[in-house]
Scaffold this motif. Structure first.
Motif, PDB file in Angstrom:
ATOM      1  N   MET A  93       0.942  -1.174   0.033  1.00  0.00           N
ATOM      2  CA  MET A  93      -0.098  -0.189  -0.048  1.00  0.00           C
ATOM      3  C   MET A  93       0.939   1.270  -0.033  1.00  0.00           C
ATOM      4  N   ASP A  94       2.136   1.216   0.898  1.00  0.00           N
ATOM      5  CA  ASP A  94       2.969   2.425   0.582  1.00  0.00           C
ATOM      6  C   ASP A  94       3.391   2.604  -0.757  1.00  0.00           C
ATOM      7  N   ALA A  95       3.923   1.599  -1.377  1.00  0.00           N
ATOM      8  CA  ALA A  95       4.355   1.557  -2.868  1.00  0.00           C
ATOM      9  C   ALA A  95       3.311   2.241  -3.489  1.00  0.00           C
ATOM     10  N   LEU A  96       1.836   1.856  -3.482  1.00  0.00           N
ATOM     11  CA  LEU A  96       0.770   2.008  -4.350  1.00  0.00           C
ATOM     12  C   LEU A  96       0.299   3.516  -4.295  1.00  0.00           C
ATOM     13  N   TRP A  97       0.562   4.241  -3.129  1.00  0.00           N
ATOM     14  CA  TRP A  97       0.130   5.660  -2.870  1.00  0.00           C
ATOM     15  C   TRP A  97       0.694   6.501  -3.679  1.00  0.00           C
ATOM     16  N   PRO A  98       1.939   6.537  -4.421  1.00  0.00           N
ATOM     17  CA  PRO A  98       2.417   7.583  -5.296  1.00  0.00           C
ATOM     18  C   PRO A  98       1.584   7.450  -6.478  1.00  0.00           C
ATOM     19  N   GLU A  99       1.373   6.256  -7.026  1.00  0.00           N
ATOM     20  CA  GLU A  99       0.489   5.947  -8.131  1.00  0.00           C
ATOM     21  C   GLU A  99      -0.876   6.399  -8.107  1.00  0.00           C
ATOM     22  N   VAL A 100      -1.508   6.348  -6.875  1.00  0.00           N
ATOM     23  CA  VAL A 100      -2.689   6.845  -6.742  1.00  0.00           C
ATOM     24  C   VAL A 100      -2.875   8.151  -6.563  1.00  0.00           C
ATOM     25  N   ARG A 101      -1.897   9.064  -6.214  1.00  0.00           N
ATOM     26  CA  ARG A 101      -1.674  10.378  -6.117  1.00  0.00           C
ATOM     27  C   ARG A 101      -1.451  10.784  -7.484  1.00  0.00           C
ATOM     28  N   VAL A 268      19.474  11.706  16.826  1.00  0.00           N
ATOM     29  CA  VAL A 268      18.993  12.400  15.618  1.00  0.00           C
ATOM     30  C   VAL A 268      18.014  11.547  14.914  1.00  0.00           C
ATOM     31  N   PHE A 269      16.878  12.153  14.424  1.00  0.00           N
ATOM     32  CA  PHE A 269      15.651  11.562  13.745  1.00  0.00           C
ATOM     33  C   PHE A 269      15.358  12.235  12.378  1.00  0.00           C
ATOM     34  N   TYR A 270      14.987  11.341  11.532  1.00  0.00           N
ATOM     35  CA  TYR A 270      14.572  11.872  10.155  1.00  0.00           C
ATOM     36  C   TYR A 270      13.273  11.616   9.972  1.00  0.00           C
ATOM     37  N   THR A 271      12.685  12.440   9.459  1.00  0.00           N
ATOM     38  CA  THR A 271      11.227  12.530   8.893  1.00  0.00           C
ATOM     39  C   THR A 271      11.447  12.252   7.316  1.00  0.00           C
ATOM     40  N   VAL A 272      11.028  11.097   6.923  1.00  0.00           N
ATOM     41  CA  VAL A 272      11.138  10.702   5.287  1.00  0.00           C
ATOM     42  C   VAL A 272       9.918  10.306   5.004  1.00  0.00           C
ATOM     43  N   GLU A 273       9.728  10.382   3.631  1.00  0.00           N
ATOM     44  CA  GLU A 273       8.260  10.011   2.949  1.00  0.00           C
ATOM     45  C   GLU A 273       8.469   8.381   2.956  1.00  0.00           C
ATOM     46  N   ALA A 274       7.357   7.739   3.495  1.00  0.00           N
ATOM     47  CA  ALA A 274       7.134   6.208   3.405  1.00  0.00           C
ATOM     48  C   ALA A 274       7.449   5.606   2.346  1.00  0.00           C
ATOM     49  N   ALA A 275       6.921   6.204   1.273  1.00  0.00           N
ATOM     50  CA  ALA A 275       7.290   5.419  -0.108  1.00  0.00           C
ATOM     51  C   ALA A 275       8.663   5.718  -0.633  1.00  0.00           C
ATOM     52  N   PRO A 276       9.265   4.737  -0.658  1.00  0.00           N
ATOM     53  CA  PRO A 276      10.889   4.857  -1.536  1.00  0.00           C
ATOM     54  C   PRO A 276      10.693   5.535  -2.776  1.00  0.00           C
ATOM     55  N   VAL A 277      11.754   5.758  -3.251  1.00  0.00           N
ATOM     56  CA  VAL A 277      12.187   6.195  -4.579  1.00  0.00           C
ATOM     57  C   VAL A 277      12.658   4.856  -5.391  1.00  0.00           C
ATOM     58  N   VAL A 278      13.499   4.322  -4.703  1.00  0.00           N
ATOM     59  CA  VAL A 278      14.299   3.003  -5.204  1.00  0.00           C
ATOM     60  C   VAL A 278      14.444   2.274  -3.960  1.00  0.00           C
ATOM     61  N   THR A 279      14.658   0.855  -4.181  1.00  0.00           N
ATOM     62  CA  THR A 279      14.492  -0.217  -3.082  1.00  0.00           C
ATOM     63  C   THR A 279      15.678  -1.193  -3.464  1.00  0.00           C
ATOM     64  N   GLY A 280      15.905  -1.856  -2.596  1.00  0.00           N
ATOM     65  CA  GLY A 280      17.091  -2.641  -2.559  1.00  0.00           C
ATOM     66  C   GLY A 280      16.620  -3.705  -3.667  1.00  0.00           C
ATOM     67  N   GLU A 281      15.454  -4.019  -3.994  1.00  0.00           N
ATOM     68  CA  GLU A 281      15.023  -5.259  -4.806  1.00  0.00           C
ATOM     69  C   GLU A 281      15.394  -4.910  -6.184  1.00  0.00           C
ATOM     70  N   GLU A 282      15.976  -3.718  -6.477  1.00  0.00           N
ATOM     71  CA  GLU A 282      16.351  -3.215  -7.861  1.00  0.00           C
ATOM     72  C   GLU A 282      18.099  -3.424  -7.893  1.00  0.00           C
ATOM     73  N   LEU A 283      18.667  -3.737  -6.745  1.00  0.00           N
ATOM     74  CA  LEU A 283      19.914  -3.704  -6.659  1.00  0.00           C
ATOM     75  C   LEU A 283      20.464  -4.942  -7.414  1.00  0.00           C
ATOM     76  N   VAL A 284      21.686  -4.899  -8.219  1.00  0.00           N
ATOM     77  CA  VAL A 284      21.967  -5.937  -9.060  1.00  0.00           C
ATOM     78  C   VAL A 284      23.568  -6.538  -8.491  1.00  0.00           C
ATOM     79  N   ASP A 285      24.063  -5.693  -7.478  1.00  0.00           N
ATOM     80  CA  ASP A 285      25.210  -5.978  -7.059  1.00  0.00           C
ATOM     81  C   ASP A 285      25.677  -5.046  -6.062  1.00  0.00           C
TER      82      ASP A 285
END
Length: 553
Positions: A93-101, A268-285
């Motif tokens: 659902m987190d990954a789907l939200w940018p598409e819905v928006r 120290v704490f960061y506020t980040v967007e829940a939907a990532p731009v790129v994920t580790g699943e797209e790593l090849v090496d």
């Protein structure tokens, strides 16, 4: 009548010699194992005097394959893990939200403004300001649905879109949840396998149990906790846009954002967007390396899709911070200085060389798609394994000696031939296990003991047929020939049906049952070979040499 062509005799004895040579390393197990480990270390890390000395313990020209010892013989770790398949729903659902928006933005004239609302895990709730445009909003969002890619989900779509007043509700369909659960467990199984293979353990057992559980057995590893450290780390790498930075862990993140701590900067704490731009699943090496200051780091490279998304984002957001997030902790949050084409980068932090190497291994193996809950864990010490080996040895020796004595007393010289063939039979089993890299378990030893009895059974059938032919007045040569010919069908019938049982046990069983099935199946093949060919060659060679007028069986 008792003619066996020379080429057949040569072939039979060559098979026996090959089996003995393949089985020989198991008689020097520790020495060969150390030599094999040293050779593998030399290939990976280079030569050292100590490694060369260990590698020289066994001649290079000799076979060096060993029968792998199972968990119950060698000792090791046993884990039963449950995959938390529901974790994937929220991530989807987190990954789907940018598409819905992006899909709803062009429809603002019809639906008005829209805003993401708090929702349970596995749901997206979007409130629109003009409820009269709900039909159009539902049509647009439903256009994002895709067919379910599974055999049981034919005709179904992956999301269900409904309305509740002025709120659009998006969730995964039941068919997609079932398909997602299956994919998640399969992916987890493969990633666990890759992680354990990266460590270089011998003959692990990694298999699915039930709908959402994974059985993991790794012989030779120190403890269950050590095994959990290898496979329990998720190593989920994402690249998220940074919304803010502060010192309050309870700061209000806002809908669609989350607050996560920094890995290196305490407090120290960061506020980040829940939907990532790129994920580790797209790593090849991913490889351990060093940054420009000589500190340990990890370099990475994306596939074509990830490289395009990474390059587009850096081109459009120069001057903005970009968080590199590993397992919900910000490793670093550099400011994008320029467009980064090519899809490669570097992760820096306060790593040791060992930590950067382990991180690279985990990233290469991939991220676990969901968490694992360990339901059962056991560490089996090598002492228990040695007890099992000793018990198996005693059982095998007792069975072997009893069979040898019985055959000698019952059939005289022919029984001695059968005993020699039986010894060859056991050697051939170990040679075959060494050749295929099979694993010997305690039930596997039971399979060998059973095979000893079955091998003798084939010889008994032959010798009894020879006795019957002698009683019927046949001459020695004719009696031997007829005995083998007439017993062949009975031998094949009995062994083929048992072999089918072994195949079914291997296909349907798991763990110890498979260990029993492997040795039983190999034992059936070798026992048929020794009973039909080896003992016959021995008897024919003896008969040609002595030419007896009468024989006693």
């Amino acid at each position: 009548m008792l003619q066996i062509d020379l080429w057949k005799r040569v072939l039979i004895w060559l098979v026996c010699v090959a089996g003995l040579l393949l089985a020989l390393p198991n008689a020097f197990y520790t020495r060969v194992e150390q030599a094999n480990d040293a050779v593998a270390a030399i290939e990976m890390k280079g030569e050292t005097p100590e490694r060369l000395e260990q590698a020289g313990q066994w001649p290079e020209w000799m076979p060096s394959g060993l029968v792998n010892l199972g968990l119950d013989l060698r000792g090791g770790a046993h884990l039963l893990a449950e995959v938390k398949v529901a974790d994937v729903y929220a991530a989807r659902m987190d990954a789907l939200w940018p598409e819905v928006r992006d899909a709803l933005r062009p429809e603002r004239a019809t639906i008005g403004t829209f805003r993401l609302q708090p929702a349970p895990d596995g749901q997206i709730r979007v409130k629109i300001s003009q409820p009269e445009g709900m039909a159009r909003a539902l049509e647009v969002v439903r256009g994002l649905a895709s067919p379910v890619t599974s055999l049981t989900g034919g005709g179904a779509t992956d999301i269900v879109v409904s309305a509740e007043g002025d709120v659009i509700i998006i969730e995964l369909s039941e068919a997609e949840r079932l398909a997602s659960d299956d994919r998640t467990v399969r992916q987890s199984l493969e990633i666990v396998r890759r992680r354990i293979d990266e460590v270089g353990t011998r003959e692990p057992t990694i298999q699915r149990q039930g709908a959402d559980r994974i059985l993991i057995q790794v012989p030779g590893i120190g403890s269950a906790s050590e095994l959990k450290e290898i496979i329990g780390t998720t190593a989920q790498l994402t690249f998220n846009p940074v919304v803010g930075r502060g010192n309050d862990a309870d700061a209000r993140a806002g809908v669609g954002n989350k607050v996560i701590p920094s890995l290196d900067e305490e407090g120290v704490f960061y506020t980040v967007e829940a939907a990532p731009v790129v994920t580790g699943e797209e790593l090849v090496d991913a490889q351990p390396s060093f940054d420009q200051n000589g500190r340990p780091a990890v370099t990475f490279r994306f596939n074509t899709s990830g490289a395009r998304k990474f390059g587009d984002y850096t081109a459009e957001n120069i001057g903005s911070p970009f968080a590199i997030v590993l397992d919900d902790e910000v490793v670093s949050a550099p400011v994008i200085q320029a467009h980064i084409p090519g899809g490669s980068g570097i992760i820096t932090g306060n790593f040791t060389i060992e930590e950067s190497t382990n991180l690279a291994i985990l990233l290469r193996a991939g991220a676990l798609p969901a968490g694992l809950e360990f339901l059962e864990e056991r560490t089996i010490g090598p002492e228990l394994g040695q007890d099992s080996i000793d018990a198996g040895k005693i059982a095998t020796i007792v069975a072997f000696v009893a069979v040898l004595v019985f055959m000698t007393l019952s059939y005289g010289l022919f029984g001695v031939f059968a005993n020699l063939a039986l010894m060859l039979n056991v050697a051939l089993i170990f040679g075959a296990l060494s050749l295929i890299g099979g694993t010997l378990t305690l039930p596997g030893i039971a399979g060998i003991v059973l095979t000893v009895g079955m091998a003798v059974d084939a010889n008994v059938l032959v010798f009894e047929r020879i006795r019957e032919e002698l009683k019927a007045g046949r001459g020695p040569a004719r009696a031997i020939d007829e005995g083998y010919s007439k017993a062949l069908s009975a031998i094949l019938d009995a062994n083929v049906t048992t072999f089918i049982t072994a195949v079914i046990l291997f296909a349907m069983g798991s763990g110890p049952v498979r260990g029993f099935a492997i040795t039983l199946g190999l034992g059936i093949m070798t026992s048929v070979f020794t009973a039909i060919f080896v003992t016959r060659v021995m008897i024919v060679m003896w008969f040609e040499r002595r030419r007896p007028k009468t024989i006693e069986v």
